[in-house]
Write an enzyme that holds these catalytic residues in place. Structure first.
Site, PDB file in Angstrom:
ATOM      1  N   GLN A 110       0.814  -1.120   0.107  1.00  0.00           N
ATOM      2  CA  GLN A 110      -0.090  -0.001  -0.041  1.00  0.00           C
ATOM      3  C   GLN A 110       0.979   1.205   0.071  1.00  0.00           C
ATOM      4  O   GLN A 110       0.405   2.478  -0.274  1.00  0.00           O
ATOM      5  CB  GLN A 110      -0.912   0.091   1.161  1.00  0.00           C
ATOM      6  CG  GLN A 110      -1.871  -1.139   1.271  1.00  0.00           C
ATOM      7  CD  GLN A 110      -2.312  -1.198   2.720  1.00  0.00           C
ATOM      8  OE1 GLN A 110      -3.402  -0.518   2.971  1.00  0.00           O
ATOM      9  NE2 GLN A 110      -1.696  -1.990   3.686  1.00  0.00           N
ATOM     10  N   ASN A 111       2.233   0.970   0.240  1.00  0.00           N
ATOM     11  CA  ASN A 111       3.023   2.197   0.436  1.00  0.00           C
ATOM     12  C   ASN A 111       3.348   2.894  -0.956  1.00  0.00           C
ATOM     13  O   ASN A 111       3.392   2.181  -2.042  1.00  0.00           O
ATOM     14  CB  ASN A 111       4.412   1.782   0.925  1.00  0.00           C
ATOM     15  CG  ASN A 111       4.316   1.168   2.463  1.00  0.00           C
ATOM     16  OD1 ASN A 111       3.165   1.251   2.904  1.00  0.00           O
ATOM     17  ND2 ASN A 111       5.160   0.528   2.975  1.00  0.00           N
ATOM     18  N   ASP A 113       6.157   4.815  -1.309  1.00  0.00           N
ATOM     19  CA  ASP A 113       7.540   5.192  -1.254  1.00  0.00           C
ATOM     20  C   ASP A 113       8.495   4.246  -2.001  1.00  0.00           C
ATOM     21  O   ASP A 113       9.722   4.872  -2.291  1.00  0.00           O
ATOM     22  CB  ASP A 113       7.954   5.356   0.305  1.00  0.00           C
ATOM     23  CG  ASP A 113       7.792   3.774   1.004  1.00  0.00           C
ATOM     24  OD1 ASP A 113       7.791   2.630   0.333  1.00  0.00           O
ATOM     25  OD2 ASP A 113       7.402   3.855   2.091  1.00  0.00           O
ATOM     26  N   HIS A 128      -1.417   1.511  -4.123  1.00  0.00           N
ATOM     27  CA  HIS A 128      -1.890   2.902  -4.058  1.00  0.00           C
ATOM     28  C   HIS A 128      -1.011   3.926  -4.635  1.00  0.00           C
ATOM     29  O   HIS A 128      -0.969   4.982  -4.461  1.00  0.00           O
ATOM     30  CB  HIS A 128      -2.012   3.190  -2.670  1.00  0.00           C
ATOM     31  CG  HIS A 128      -3.011   2.540  -1.465  1.00  0.00           C
ATOM     32  ND1 HIS A 128      -3.095   2.417  -0.433  1.00  0.00           N
ATOM     33  CD2 HIS A 128      -4.084   2.303  -2.149  1.00  0.00           C
ATOM     34  CE1 HIS A 128      -4.017   2.047  -0.123  1.00  0.00           C
ATOM     35  NE2 HIS A 128      -4.835   1.288  -1.071  1.00  0.00           N
ATOM     36  N   CYS A 156       1.730  19.625 -16.785  1.00  0.00           N
ATOM     37  CA  CYS A 156       2.200  19.093 -17.845  1.00  0.00           C
ATOM     38  C   CYS A 156       3.237  19.376 -18.863  1.00  0.00           C
ATOM     39  O   CYS A 156       2.847  20.395 -19.528  1.00  0.00           O
ATOM     40  CB  CYS A 156       1.109  17.916 -18.316  1.00  0.00           C
ATOM     41  SG  CYS A 156       1.552  16.988 -19.525  1.00  0.00           S
ATOM     42  N   GLY A 196       2.823  -4.367   9.153  1.00  0.00           N
ATOM     43  CA  GLY A 196       2.925  -2.961   9.264  1.00  0.00           C
ATOM     44  C   GLY A 196       1.563  -2.123   8.838  1.00  0.00           C
ATOM     45  O   GLY A 196       1.892  -1.045   8.271  1.00  0.00           O
TER      46      GLY A 196
HETATM   47  C1  BJW Z   1       4.813  -1.041  12.492  1.00  0.00           C
HETATM   48  C2  BJW Z   1       5.792  -0.388  12.863  1.00  0.00           C
HETATM   49  C3  BJW Z   1       6.955  -0.994  12.603  1.00  0.00           C
HETATM   50  C4  BJW Z   1       4.186   1.200  13.235  1.00  0.00           C
HETATM   51  N1  BJW Z   1       6.777  -2.043  12.176  1.00  0.00           N
HETATM   52  N2  BJW Z   1       4.406  -2.021  11.893  1.00  0.00           N
HETATM   53  C5  BJW Z   1     -15.315  -0.920   2.886  1.00  0.00           C
HETATM   54  C6  BJW Z   1     -15.689  -0.439   3.786  1.00  0.00           C
HETATM   55  C7  BJW Z   1     -15.455   0.888   4.294  1.00  0.00           C
HETATM   56  C8  BJW Z   1     -14.786   1.818   3.592  1.00  0.00           C
HETATM   57  C9  BJW Z   1     -14.576   1.474   2.378  1.00  0.00           C
HETATM   58  C10 BJW Z   1     -14.672   0.119   1.727  1.00  0.00           C
HETATM   59  N3  BJW Z   1     -14.625  -0.142   0.779  1.00  0.00           N
HETATM   60  C11 BJW Z   1     -13.758   1.073   0.225  1.00  0.00           C
HETATM   61  C12 BJW Z   1     -13.941   2.088   1.201  1.00  0.00           C
HETATM   62  C13 BJW Z   1     -13.596   3.573   1.185  1.00  0.00           C
HETATM   63  C14 BJW Z   1     -12.197   3.865   1.427  1.00  0.00           C
HETATM   64  C15 BJW Z   1     -11.682   3.345   2.996  1.00  0.00           C
HETATM   65  O1  BJW Z   1     -11.152   2.181   2.785  1.00  0.00           O
HETATM   66  N4  BJW Z   1     -11.925   4.057   3.895  1.00  0.00           N
HETATM   67  C16 BJW Z   1     -11.496   3.732   5.222  1.00  0.00           C
HETATM   68  C17 BJW Z   1     -10.942   5.035   6.001  1.00  0.00           C
HETATM   69  C18 BJW Z   1     -12.597   2.914   6.005  1.00  0.00           C
HETATM   70  N5  BJW Z   1     -11.373   3.072   0.487  1.00  0.00           N
HETATM   71  C19 BJW Z   1     -11.097   3.753  -0.969  1.00  0.00           C
HETATM   72  O2  BJW Z   1     -11.680   5.004  -0.947  1.00  0.00           O
HETATM   73  C20 BJW Z   1     -10.126   3.175  -1.819  1.00  0.00           C
HETATM   74  N6  BJW Z   1     -10.855   3.217  -3.070  1.00  0.00           N
HETATM   75  C21 BJW Z   1     -11.961   2.505  -3.265  1.00  0.00           C
HETATM   76  O3  BJW Z   1     -12.455   1.873  -2.443  1.00  0.00           O
HETATM   77  O4  BJW Z   1     -12.363   2.473  -4.762  1.00  0.00           O
HETATM   78  C22 BJW Z   1     -13.442   1.784  -4.988  1.00  0.00           C
HETATM   79  C23 BJW Z   1     -14.396   2.717  -4.780  1.00  0.00           C
HETATM   80  C24 BJW Z   1     -14.566   4.229  -5.542  1.00  0.00           C
HETATM   81  C25 BJW Z   1     -15.376   4.923  -5.464  1.00  0.00           C
HETATM   82  C26 BJW Z   1     -16.490   4.861  -4.577  1.00  0.00           C
HETATM   83  C27 BJW Z   1     -16.608   3.783  -3.885  1.00  0.00           C
HETATM   84  C28 BJW Z   1     -15.642   2.560  -4.063  1.00  0.00           C
HETATM   85  C29 BJW Z   1      -8.885   3.895  -2.052  1.00  0.00           C
HETATM   86  C30 BJW Z   1      -8.095   4.139  -0.588  1.00  0.00           C
HETATM   87  C31 BJW Z   1      -7.009   4.918  -0.873  1.00  0.00           C
HETATM   88  C32 BJW Z   1      -5.902   5.108   0.178  1.00  0.00           C
HETATM   89  N7  BJW Z   1      -5.050   6.030  -0.096  1.00  0.00           N
HETATM   90  C33 BJW Z   1      -4.085   6.573   0.940  1.00  0.00           C
HETATM   91  C34 BJW Z   1      -3.113   7.530   0.500  1.00  0.00           C
HETATM   92  C35 BJW Z   1      -2.348   7.124  -0.412  1.00  0.00           C
HETATM   93  C36 BJW Z   1      -1.484   8.341  -1.059  1.00  0.00           C
HETATM   94  C37 BJW Z   1      -0.332   9.010  -0.170  1.00  0.00           C
HETATM   95  O5  BJW Z   1       0.073   8.165   0.570  1.00  0.00           O
HETATM   96  O6  BJW Z   1      -0.642  10.060   0.275  1.00  0.00           O
HETATM   97  O7  BJW Z   1      -3.162   5.159   1.223  1.00  0.00           O
HETATM   98  S1  BJW Z   1      -4.643   6.715   2.413  1.00  0.00           S
HETATM   99  C38 BJW Z   1      -3.285   5.704   3.360  1.00  0.00           C
HETATM  100  O8  BJW Z   1      -4.139   4.555   3.988  1.00  0.00           O
HETATM  101  C39 BJW Z   1      -2.554   5.228   2.379  1.00  0.00           C
HETATM  102  C40 BJW Z   1      -2.198   3.942   3.026  1.00  0.00           C
HETATM  103  O9  BJW Z   1      -1.625   2.954   2.028  1.00  0.00           O
HETATM  104  C41 BJW Z   1      -3.398   3.414   3.525  1.00  0.00           C
HETATM  105  C42 BJW Z   1      -3.370   2.505   4.627  1.00  0.00           C
HETATM  106  O10 BJW Z   1      -2.671   2.574   5.639  1.00  0.00           O
HETATM  107  P1  BJW Z   1      -1.462   1.930   6.477  1.00  0.00           P
HETATM  108  O11 BJW Z   1      -0.418   1.404   5.509  1.00  0.00           O
HETATM  109  O12 BJW Z   1      -2.248   0.758   6.879  1.00  0.00           O
HETATM  110  O13 BJW Z   1      -0.907   2.746   7.503  1.00  0.00           O
HETATM  111  P2  BJW Z   1      -1.435   3.142   9.078  1.00  0.00           P
HETATM  112  O14 BJW Z   1      -0.730   4.593   9.490  1.00  0.00           O
HETATM  113  O15 BJW Z   1      -2.928   3.379   8.988  1.00  0.00           O
HETATM  114  O16 BJW Z   1      -0.988   1.895  10.196  1.00  0.00           O
HETATM  115  C43 BJW Z   1       0.490   1.585  10.195  1.00  0.00           C
HETATM  116  C44 BJW Z   1       0.437   0.488  10.982  1.00  0.00           C
HETATM  117  O17 BJW Z   1       2.014   0.329  11.209  1.00  0.00           O
HETATM  118  C45 BJW Z   1      -0.101   0.570  12.376  1.00  0.00           C
HETATM  119  O18 BJW Z   1      -0.883  -0.730  12.571  1.00  0.00           O
HETATM  120  C46 BJW Z   1       1.241   0.562  13.334  1.00  0.00           C
HETATM  121  O19 BJW Z   1       0.842  -0.183  14.412  1.00  0.00           O
HETATM  122  C47 BJW Z   1       2.085  -0.252  12.564  1.00  0.00           C
HETATM  123  N8  BJW Z   1       3.459  -0.126  12.660  1.00  0.00           N
HETATM  124  N9  BJW Z   1       5.519   0.986  13.298  1.00  0.00           N
HETATM  125  C48 BJW Z   1       5.490  -2.733  11.830  1.00  0.00           C
HETATM  126  N10 BJW Z   1       8.039  -0.513  12.869  1.00  0.00           N
END
Ligand code: BJW
Length: 261
Positions: A110-111, A113, A128, A156, A196
């Site tokens: 999902q990263n 980077d 992503h 662009c 993570g």
């Molecule tokens: C460690 C550590 C160490 C700390 N070692 N671990 C079903 C249900 C509900 C909602 C939805 C659903 N389906 C879709 C949705 C809507 C939405 C969604 O999910 N919303 C939620 C908030 C509920 N999803 C979307 O909109 C997605 N698109 C989609 O579904 O399209 C279809 C559609 C379109 C139109 C209408 C309807 C459907 C798109 C999602 C895009 C997410 N984008 C981001 C930003 C990317 C760009 C950027 O970087 O700026 O992606 S948001 C952000 O969250 C980023 C990440 O990839 C993503 C996930 O986060 P991640 O990686 O899990 O990070 P954290 O910070 O949450 O967690 C870090 C973890 O690491 C923690 O657990 C720590 O404990 C741990 N950790 N140190 C190991 N050393």
């Protein structure tokens, strides 16, 4: 990159190693936590410094960009600089080694980077997108920057349209190739490794659910509990930069014992 001696495998690590050692196809999903030890802040633990009072749901959206593209670009430029000056850590490197040990491995991240690629992982499904690329909002293709620019916003080089980071914001579709390949891997794997990630953002979080529904062992690596924790078969509690090298080291030792030269 972390160094020093690795802790001995405990019972949970041993169980996870056993599952991995007999796997034909391992599906790995990584999230921001794997890059935390490279100095890149995660999304939901903390947005540090200048951005501490903003949530990703407020910045990583098409609406935020339409409202104030300059402000959103400032956030992305800040993160780009951080990423450019960071290095892959021991967790990223352990996954390169895991891919060599496993008969087949699909790495979904999902990263945005690019640190898995910089560590040497050959095939990475960027769920992503990638923050280091620009995309033209008019042509919807990865684009070069116009050298002249357009005020404070990048333009662009071919059509002069506004550029945006080539990432997936909330409400946007996952790139179809990554979406399909990741789902295929979750449907085919015999071990699923979630590393993570808070397992909050869909459809990425749904990949582990596919594996769980198929009865495939799910291993979680995370220092904190997540929504996946209570469903996972093996929960390896700790930073991925420590846990993954220990896991892969134990797997490699077992592999040498099974296949002596
Ligand atoms: C460690 C550590 C160490 C700390 N070692 N671990 C079903 C249900 C509900 C909602 C939805 C659903 N389906 C879709 C949705 C809507 C939405 C969604 O999910 N919303 C939620 C908030 C509920 N999803 C979307 O909109 C997605 N698109 C989609 O579904 O399209 C279809 C559609 C379109 C139109 C209408 C309807 C459907 C798109 C999602 C895009 C997410 N984008 C981001 C930003 C990317 C760009 C950027 O970087 O700026 O992606 S948001 C952000 O969250 C980023 C990440 O990839 C993503 C996930 O986060 P991640 O990686 O899990 O990070 P954290 O910070 O949450 O967690 C870090 C973890 O690491 C923690 O657990 C720590 O404990 C741990 N950790 N140190 C190991 N050393």
């Amino acid at each position: 990159m972390s160094g020093g001696p690795l802790p001995p495998p405990d019972g949970l690590v041993a169980g996870a190693v056993e599952a991995l050692s007999s796997a034909r196809h391992v599906c790995v999903l990584t999230g921001a936590g794997i890059s935390a030890e490279s100095g890149i802040p995660t999304f939901r633990d903390a947005l540090t410094g200048l951005w501490a009072s903003f949530r990703p749901e407020e910045l990583a959206t098409p609406e935020a960009f339409e409202r104030d593209p300059e402000f959103v670009w400032q956030w992305y430029e800040w993160r780009r600089e951080l990423i450019r000056s960071s290095q892959p850590n021991a967790g990223h490197l352990a996954l390169v080694r895991l891919a060599r040990l496993a008969p087949s491995l699909t790495l979904v991240t999902q990263n945005v980077d690019g640190l898995h690629q910089r560590a040497g992982s050959p095939l990475v499904l960027e769920y992503h997108g990638n923050i280091l690329r620009d995309r033209c909002v008019v042509e919807q293709i990865v684009a070069e920057r116009s050298p002249g620019g357009g005020g404070n916003l990048p333009r662009c080089a071919s059509c002069g349209g506004l550029l945006r980071p080539d990432v997936v914001w909330f409400g946007e579709m996952i790139p179809v190739e990554a979406l399909v390949a990741a789902e295929d891997a979750a449907n085919d794997c015999d071990v699923f490794l979630s590393i993570g990630t808070s397992s909050l953002v869909y459809p990425a979080a749904g990949l582990a659910e596919i594996a769980l529904q198929r009865g495939v062992p799910v291993i979680e690596v995370n220092p904190s509990p997540t929504d996946l924790t209570r469903h996972a078969d093996f929960v390896l509690r700790g930073p991925s930069g420590t846990i993954l090298p220990a896991l892969v080291e134990a797997l490699g030792q077992g592999d040498s014992a099974r296949n002596p030269q």
